[in-house]
Motif scaffolding. Structure first.
Motif, PDB file in Angstrom:
ATOM      1  N   ALA A  24       0.841  -1.205   0.000  1.00 31.80           N
ATOM      2  CA  ALA A  24       0.000   0.000   0.000  1.00 31.80           C
ATOM      3  C   ALA A  24       0.874   1.252   0.000  1.00 31.80           C
ATOM      4  CB  ALA A  24      -0.934  -0.015   1.208  1.00 31.80           C
ATOM      5  N   TRP A  25       1.934   1.260   0.806  1.00 31.69           N
ATOM      6  CA  TRP A  25       2.842   2.411   0.839  1.00 31.69           C
ATOM      7  C   TRP A  25       3.494   2.633  -0.523  1.00 31.69           C
ATOM      8  CZ3 TRP A  25       8.101   2.097  -0.212  1.00 31.69           C
ATOM      9  CH2 TRP A  25       8.785   3.310  -0.119  1.00 31.69           C
ATOM     10  N   ALA A  26       3.890   1.564  -1.195  1.00 33.60           N
ATOM     11  CA  ALA A  26       4.616   1.674  -2.462  1.00 33.60           C
ATOM     12  C   ALA A  26       3.818   2.414  -3.528  1.00 33.60           C
ATOM     13  CB  ALA A  26       5.003   0.288  -2.965  1.00 33.60           C
ATOM     14  N   TYR A  27       2.513   2.367  -3.435  1.00 38.29           N
ATOM     15  CA  TYR A  27       1.691   3.076  -4.410  1.00 38.29           C
ATOM     16  C   TYR A  27       1.331   4.484  -3.941  1.00 38.29           C
ATOM     17  CZ  TYR A  27       1.727  -1.060  -7.196  1.00 38.29           C
ATOM     18  OH  TYR A  27       2.163  -2.119  -7.975  1.00 38.29           O
ATOM     19  N   GLN A  28       1.713   4.821  -2.718  1.00 38.11           N
ATOM     20  CA  GLN A  28       1.531   6.175  -2.180  1.00 38.11           C
ATOM     21  C   GLN A  28       2.760   6.548  -1.345  1.00 38.11           C
ATOM     22  OE1 GLN A  28      -2.053   6.563   0.074  1.00 38.11           O
ATOM     23  NE2 GLN A  28      -3.344   5.797  -1.550  1.00 38.11           N
ATOM     24  N   PRO A  29       3.973   6.468  -1.915  1.00 39.55           N
ATOM     25  CA  PRO A  29       5.180   6.656  -1.112  1.00 39.55           C
ATOM     26  C   PRO A  29       5.325   8.062  -0.532  1.00 39.55           C
ATOM     27  CG  PRO A  29       5.739   6.532  -3.427  1.00 39.55           C
ATOM     28  CD  PRO A  29       4.278   6.177  -3.312  1.00 39.55           C
ATOM     29  N   ASP A  30       4.659   9.031  -1.115  1.00 40.13           N
ATOM     30  CA  ASP A  30       4.750  10.392  -0.574  1.00 40.13           C
ATOM     31  C   ASP A  30       3.981  10.534   0.736  1.00 40.13           C
ATOM     32  OD1 ASP A  30       6.345  11.131  -2.684  1.00 40.13           O
ATOM     33  OD2 ASP A  30       4.672  11.897  -3.871  1.00 40.13           O
ATOM     34  N   SER A  31       3.088   9.593   1.026  1.00 32.05           N
ATOM     35  CA  SER A  31       2.321   9.667   2.273  1.00 32.05           C
ATOM     36  C   SER A  31       3.230   9.460   3.485  1.00 32.05           C
ATOM     37  CB  SER A  31       1.187   8.654   2.274  1.00 32.05           C
ATOM     38  OG  SER A  31       1.715   7.344   2.185  1.00 32.05           O
ATOM     39  N   VAL A  32       4.267   8.669   3.333  1.00 33.99           N
ATOM     40  CA  VAL A  32       5.298   8.487   4.360  1.00 33.99           C
ATOM     41  C   VAL A  32       6.626   8.480   3.599  1.00 33.99           C
ATOM     42  CG1 VAL A  32       6.201   7.026   6.203  1.00 33.99           C
ATOM     43  CG2 VAL A  32       3.745   7.106   5.797  1.00 33.99           C
ATOM     44  N   PRO A  33       7.248   9.644   3.428  1.00 30.02           N
ATOM     45  CA  PRO A  33       8.469   9.724   2.622  1.00 30.02           C
ATOM     46  C   PRO A  33       9.603   8.867   3.188  1.00 30.02           C
ATOM     47  CG  PRO A  33       7.638  11.916   3.190  1.00 30.02           C
ATOM     48  CD  PRO A  33       6.835  10.928   3.966  1.00 30.02           C
ATOM     49  N   LEU A  34      10.437   8.370   2.294  1.00 28.79           N
ATOM     50  CA  LEU A  34      11.570   7.544   2.705  1.00 28.79           C
ATOM     51  C   LEU A  34      12.443   8.257   3.735  1.00 28.79           C
ATOM     52  CD1 LEU A  34      12.830   5.845  -0.568  1.00 28.79           C
ATOM     53  CD2 LEU A  34      12.002   4.743   1.502  1.00 28.79           C
ATOM     54  N   GLU A  35      12.569   9.571   3.602  1.00 26.28           N
ATOM     55  CA  GLU A  35      13.407  10.339   4.517  1.00 26.28           C
ATOM     56  C   GLU A  35      12.917  10.248   5.962  1.00 26.28           C
ATOM     57  OE1 GLU A  35      11.845  12.034   1.729  1.00 26.28           O
ATOM     58  OE2 GLU A  35      13.505  11.235   0.561  1.00 26.28           O
ATOM     59  N   SER A  36      11.638   9.959   6.137  1.00 28.27           N
ATOM     60  CA  SER A  36      11.082   9.877   7.486  1.00 28.27           C
ATOM     61  C   SER A  36      11.155   8.468   8.074  1.00 28.27           C
ATOM     62  CB  SER A  36       9.630  10.358   7.493  1.00 28.27           C
ATOM     63  OG  SER A  36       8.810   9.433   6.813  1.00 28.27           O
ATOM     64  N   MET A  37      11.620   7.526   7.287  1.00 28.85           N
ATOM     65  CA  MET A  37      11.709   6.141   7.745  1.00 28.85           C
ATOM     66  C   MET A  37      12.953   5.963   8.619  1.00 28.85           C
ATOM     67  SD  MET A  37       9.029   5.166   6.611  1.00 28.85           S
ATOM     68  CE  MET A  37       8.573   3.544   6.204  1.00 28.85           C
ATOM     69  N   PRO A  38      12.972   4.895   9.417  1.00 28.43           N
ATOM     70  CA  PRO A  38      14.155   4.636  10.244  1.00 28.43           C
ATOM     71  C   PRO A  38      15.414   4.516   9.379  1.00 28.43           C
ATOM     72  CG  PRO A  38      12.355   3.174  10.858  1.00 28.43           C
ATOM     73  CD  PRO A  38      11.931   3.895   9.607  1.00 28.43           C
ATOM     74  N   GLN A  39      16.550   4.872   9.961  1.00 33.70           N
ATOM     75  CA  GLN A  39      17.817   4.759   9.245  1.00 33.70           C
ATOM     76  C   GLN A  39      18.010   3.316   8.786  1.00 33.70           C
ATOM     77  OE1 GLN A  39      21.178   6.033  11.512  1.00 33.70           O
ATOM     78  NE2 GLN A  39      22.589   5.768   9.825  1.00 33.70           N
ATOM     79  N   ASP A  40      18.539   3.155   7.581  1.00 30.98           N
ATOM     80  CA  ASP A  40      18.784   1.835   6.985  1.00 30.98           C
ATOM     81  C   ASP A  40      17.507   1.022   6.790  1.00 30.98           C
ATOM     82  OD1 ASP A  40      21.526   2.354   6.840  1.00 30.98           O
ATOM     83  OD2 ASP A  40      21.885   1.522   8.831  1.00 30.98           O
ATOM     84  N   TRP A  41      16.391   1.705   6.572  1.00 32.53           N
ATOM     85  CA  TRP A  41      15.121   1.027   6.352  1.00 32.53           C
ATOM     86  C   TRP A  41      15.213   0.075   5.170  1.00 32.53           C
ATOM     87  CZ3 TRP A  41      10.450   1.802   3.138  1.00 32.53           C
ATOM     88  CH2 TRP A  41       9.324   1.146   3.673  1.00 32.53           C
ATOM     89  N   ASP A  42      15.961   0.477   4.155  1.00 31.60           N
ATOM     90  CA  ASP A  42      16.115  -0.388   2.991  1.00 31.60           C
ATOM     91  C   ASP A  42      16.716  -1.740   3.384  1.00 31.60           C
ATOM     92  OD1 ASP A  42      18.559   0.837   3.602  1.00 31.60           O
ATOM     93  OD2 ASP A  42      19.114   1.171   1.511  1.00 31.60           O
ATOM     94  N   LEU A  43      17.670  -1.724   4.308  1.00 26.95           N
ATOM     95  CA  LEU A  43      18.263  -2.981   4.764  1.00 26.95           C
ATOM     96  C   LEU A  43      17.264  -3.793   5.588  1.00 26.95           C
ATOM     97  CD1 LEU A  43      21.767  -1.669   5.873  1.00 26.95           C
ATOM     98  CD2 LEU A  43      21.132  -2.678   3.669  1.00 26.95           C
ATOM     99  N   LEU A  44      16.448  -3.112   6.372  1.00 21.73           N
ATOM    100  CA  LEU A  44      15.468  -3.789   7.225  1.00 21.73           C
ATOM    101  C   LEU A  44      14.385  -4.509   6.416  1.00 21.73           C
ATOM    102  CD1 LEU A  44      14.942  -1.048   9.966  1.00 21.73           C
ATOM    103  CD2 LEU A  44      16.151  -3.224  10.235  1.00 21.73           C
ATOM    104  N   VAL A  45      13.991  -3.926   5.291  1.00 17.33           N
ATOM    105  CA  VAL A  45      12.885  -4.496   4.508  1.00 17.33           C
ATOM    106  C   VAL A  45      13.362  -5.370   3.345  1.00 17.33           C
ATOM    107  CG1 VAL A  45      11.274  -2.687   5.177  1.00 17.33           C
ATOM    108  CG2 VAL A  45      12.608  -2.419   3.078  1.00 17.33           C
ATOM    109  N   SER A  46      14.661  -5.669   3.312  1.00 21.88           N
ATOM    110  CA  SER A  46      15.221  -6.471   2.220  1.00 21.88           C
ATOM    111  C   SER A  46      15.456  -7.924   2.627  1.00 21.88           C
ATOM    112  CB  SER A  46      16.533  -5.844   1.737  1.00 21.88           C
ATOM    113  OG  SER A  46      16.301  -4.581   1.178  1.00 21.88           O
TER     114      SER A  46
END
Length: 143
Positions: A24-46
């Motif tokens: 759901a977020w991926a189709y509305q990524p501006d609703s919770v911008p990546l910059e506001s996510m926890p540090q290294d979020w990309d590593l956490l969700v991979s």
């Protein structure tokens, strides 16, 4: 806009999002911008729990967060390969590679090609390219 997309109101726990929340977020990524996510979020969700969702998002050319999902696929693939598949099952990665090769567009077939190159030559691993988005920002096929 699908029902799933229109219902996104944030993550219950951004450090451990569900596949439904992530989609759901991926189709509305501006609703919770990546910059506001926890540090290294990309590593956490991979990881294994979300990689199929990430793959589906990366396969969808209309997904606004497609490049982020592709970035996560590069992290997942390199992590598995570098750890000799103790971190992630090889069979899962190979299954995703085959799907990308059969049904993916140029971005996805390039990811599959690059992953197969790294599998054959793990010494080519470069953290910036694989884990910091270099191969996503400057899409290219490894020799």
């Amino acid at each position: 806009m699908s029902l799933q997309e229109s219902l996104f109101r944030g993550f219950a726990n951004p450090v451990d999002p569900s596949p439904v929340e992530l989609r759901a977020w991926a189709y509305q990524p501006d609703s919770v911008p990546l910059e506001s996510m926890p540090q290294d979020w990309d590593l956490l969700v991979s990881g294994d729990q979300l990689i199929t969702t990430m793959f589906d998002l990366a396969m969808d050319p209309s997904c606004p967060a497609r490049r982020f999902a592709l970035h996560c696929l590069y992290i997942y693939a390199s992590d598995g390969i570098r750890r000799k598949f103790r971190a992630h099952p090889k069979r899962r990665l190979v299954k995703l590679l085959k799907q990308a090769e059969r049904h993916g567009d140029e971005l996805m077939t390039t990811w599959a090609h690059n992953t197969r190159v790294l599998m054959a030559r793990p010494e080519l691993f470069d953290y910036h390219q694989w884990c910091e988005g270099g191969l996503v920002r400057q899409a290219r096929r490894l020799p």
